[in-house]
Scaffold this active site. Structure first.
Site, short mmCIF file in Angstrom:
data_model
loop_
_atom_site.label_atom_id
_atom_site.label_comp_id
_atom_site.label_asym_id
_atom_site.label_seq_id
_atom_site.Cartn_x
_atom_site.Cartn_y
_atom_site.Cartn_z
N LYS B 60 0.85 -1.19 0.00
CA LYS B 60 0.00 0.00 0.00
C LYS B 60 0.89 1.24 0.00
CE LYS B 60 -3.93 1.93 2.60
NZ LYS B 60 -4.76 1.78 3.81
N SER B 135 -9.70 1.79 2.62
CA SER B 135 -8.76 2.50 1.79
C SER B 135 -7.71 1.60 1.12
CB SER B 135 -8.05 3.58 2.60
OG SER B 135 -7.23 3.01 3.60
N SER B 159 -10.08 -0.38 6.95
CA SER B 159 -9.37 -0.21 5.69
C SER B 159 -8.66 -1.46 5.15
CB SER B 159 -8.35 0.93 5.79
OG SER B 159 -9.00 2.15 5.52
#
Lengths: 98, 453
Positions: B60, B135, B159
């Site tokens: 990420k 996210s 997330s």
């Protein structure tokens, strides 16, 4: 919980505290949207909070390291400035404050 | 050699038997990214590193990677190149993993659909007109479409679990304090937690083994010992599982039936299932929103465009709203009404879970109220992210470990996820139960890959 209505002045005050510039349409939009969010938060008034130990997100102590210099983590001058847009010799250049 | 859909454990075995080389693996995933990422948009920066050793992983884009751009999917950090590796990255490299690319996310991790990304949303591999969740949406979709064998994500509240649910993969959020946050771009520091997105529970255990443990650069990373998660996985343990009605309110019928189907399987396998009563997650939503906004306003104050990044006018709309609401809840005169009250109720949630865990070993609930939404649907909600994460928020505000498992597909062919919440630092048993469910339930992760050959 005390009911709070956000005014346009509130939004401008918050944007100035946060060092953010807003357009007129953003001021209107945020006033409504942040207002709706705050309305939702009022549900917390339904919960009683007697007999609480004020505290924490977890049960244990912080794990702190020795406050000492670690040479392999030091950045050289070139690396320090690598991500900066503006510099003057070996200083970061910023807008005049006073 | 057909590699499609192989887990990390499979790939390690193939490398050991010399049926595939590490270089071939890297090239294989690079080609898959080139072929399928234009439609999916999982990656922010594709990595062309010299390092081709080990198993490639997607990371990420809010984990600092030395020498590799790290943007948190924001304009402000578009050109930021970190001078150091996050502890998570350092540990992975030391264990012979390499970075195949940095994955798309909601900008600053603010959101639950990757639609607040300054570089366009990630699409759901099951339906390109839908979002992958967020996210950590890029990480979840990249694992689902097999553009990487596994990915690293981060969770503040939902997330990891929410995109894992919407994209049909396994998403593990460890206990707060189990994995170091050093080098993870701070969103809300009292919640932020690195974790994994994988194709099975065994891989989650494998990666957690590498990540877990003390770190002198993060005072919250605990010194307690790390058990052997993998060995423990296959023991046949029986647990008591709690179900709380509060977690089934306003949840789509198909999601509810996915969870019940799974509960039935557990009963048949000899686990005990009990009804329990927990605080309603709608209060967690308020607690989380207030505290998170306050921490965001403080953490994002550092972006002044002086030492790195662009100046504050480049913040997107979502970040602006969060910073300002945070500033508001910390204002003199409102601090007690919002921030302090939220902290008190946060403590109440902890007590509530502590009491529940006197009677049950785990709590099972839906991960999300719905399956994946269409692109653009988030506009209908003033605080969309929090609403979609409502069922994930209680565990996050209490700091508990939790895992999403894909269990079935709904009528639209979209994945349904369940979550298991465990006791603090009990990842060992959490993974054990997840492994048992996975084994009994057989969610077919290969099916969607027919569209991504």
């Amino acid at each position: 919980m005390r009911k709070k209505r956000l005014t346009a002045e509130d939004i401008l005050h918050l944007s100035s505290l946060s060092k953010l510039q807003l357009s007129k349409s953003e001021v209107r939009k945020f006033q409504t949207q942040l207002g709706e969010t705050l309305d939702y938060m009022e549900n917390l008034a339904e919960i009683k909070v007697d007999n609480l130990v004020e505290d924490l997100t977890k049960n244990t102590e912080n794990n702190l390291r020795e406050d000492s210099i670690e040479k392999d983590r030091l950045l050289n001058v070139a690396d320090v400035f690598k991500n900066s847009k503006k510099k003057k010799s070996e200083y970061f250049a910023i807008k005049r404050i006073l | 050699m057909k590699l499609l859909g192989k887990t990390i454990s499979d790939l390690l075995e193939l490398i050991k038997k010399k049926e595939v080389s590490e270089h071939e693996l890297f090239e294989y995933f690079k080609k898959r990214i080139e072929k399928h990422d234009p439609a999916l948009n999982c990656f922010v920066k594709k990595t062309d590193t010299e390092r081709v050793s080990g198993i490639p992983l997607a990371i990420k884009d809010n984990f600092c990677t030395k020498g590799l751009p790290t943007t948190a999917s924001s304009k402000i950090l578009e050109e930021f190149i970190p001078p150091y590796d996050a502890t998570v990255i350092k540990k992975l490299k030391e264990a012979s993993y390499s970075v195949i690319g940095k994955t798309n996310m909601d900008a600053w991790a603010h959101g639950s659909s990757t639609e607040t990304s300054d570089f366009g949303p990630t699409k759901n591999p099951y339906d390109l007109s839908r979002v992958a969740g967020g996210s950590s949406g890029g990480s979840a979709a990249a694992v689902a479409a097999y553009l990487t064998p596994a990915a690293i994500g981060s969770e503040t509240a939902g997330s990891i679990r929410q995109p894992a649910a919407w994209s049909g993969v396994v998403g593990l959020k460890p206990t707060y304090g189990r994995v170091s946050r050093y080098g993870l771009i701070a969103m809300a520091s009292s919640f932020d937690c690195p974790g994994t997105l994988t194709r099975d529970v065994s891989d989650a255990a494998l990666i957690l083994q590498i990540l877990a443990g003390v770190d002198k650069y993060d005072a919250t990373a605990e010194a307690r010992s790390v058990p052997d998660y993998l060995i423990n996985l296959k023991q046949n343990k029986k647990f008591t599982i709690g179900l709380s009605e509060e977690y089934f309110e306003n949840v789509d019928d198909e999601v509810v039936s996915g969870v019940h189907q799974c509960i039935d399987t557990l009963k048949k396998a000899g686990h005990e299932v009990k009804k329990i009563k927990l605080l309603n997650p709608k209060y967690a939503l308020s607690v989380y929103t207030i505290i998170q906004r306050a921490e965001v306003s403080s953490n994002l104050a550092r972006y002044d465009g002086v030492r790195f990044g662009l100046e504050r006018s480049f913040f997107g709309e979502e970040a602006k709203k969060r910073i300002m609401l945070g500033a508001f809840t910390l204002l003199h005169g409102y601090y007690d009404v919002y921030y302090k009250k939220a902290q008190e109720i946060r403590q109440k949630f902890k007590q509530d879970f502590q009491d529940a865990f006197k009677n049950v070993d785990f709590i099972i609930a839906p991960t999300t109220p719905t399956t994946a939404l269409k692109l653009g649907e988030f506009e209908k909600y003033p605080f969309f992210g929090e609403v979609m994460d409502i069922l994930a928020e209680p565990a996050s505000i209490a700091g508990l470990p939790a895992i999403n498992l894909p269990v079935s597909l709904d009528g639209k062919g979209l994945p349904v996820g369940i979550q298991i919440m465990g006791k603090w630092f009990d990842e060992e048993n959490l993974l054990n139960l997840a492994y048992q469910i996975e084994d009994e339930n057989h969610f077919d992760m290969l099916k969607v890959l027919k569209n991504y050959e």
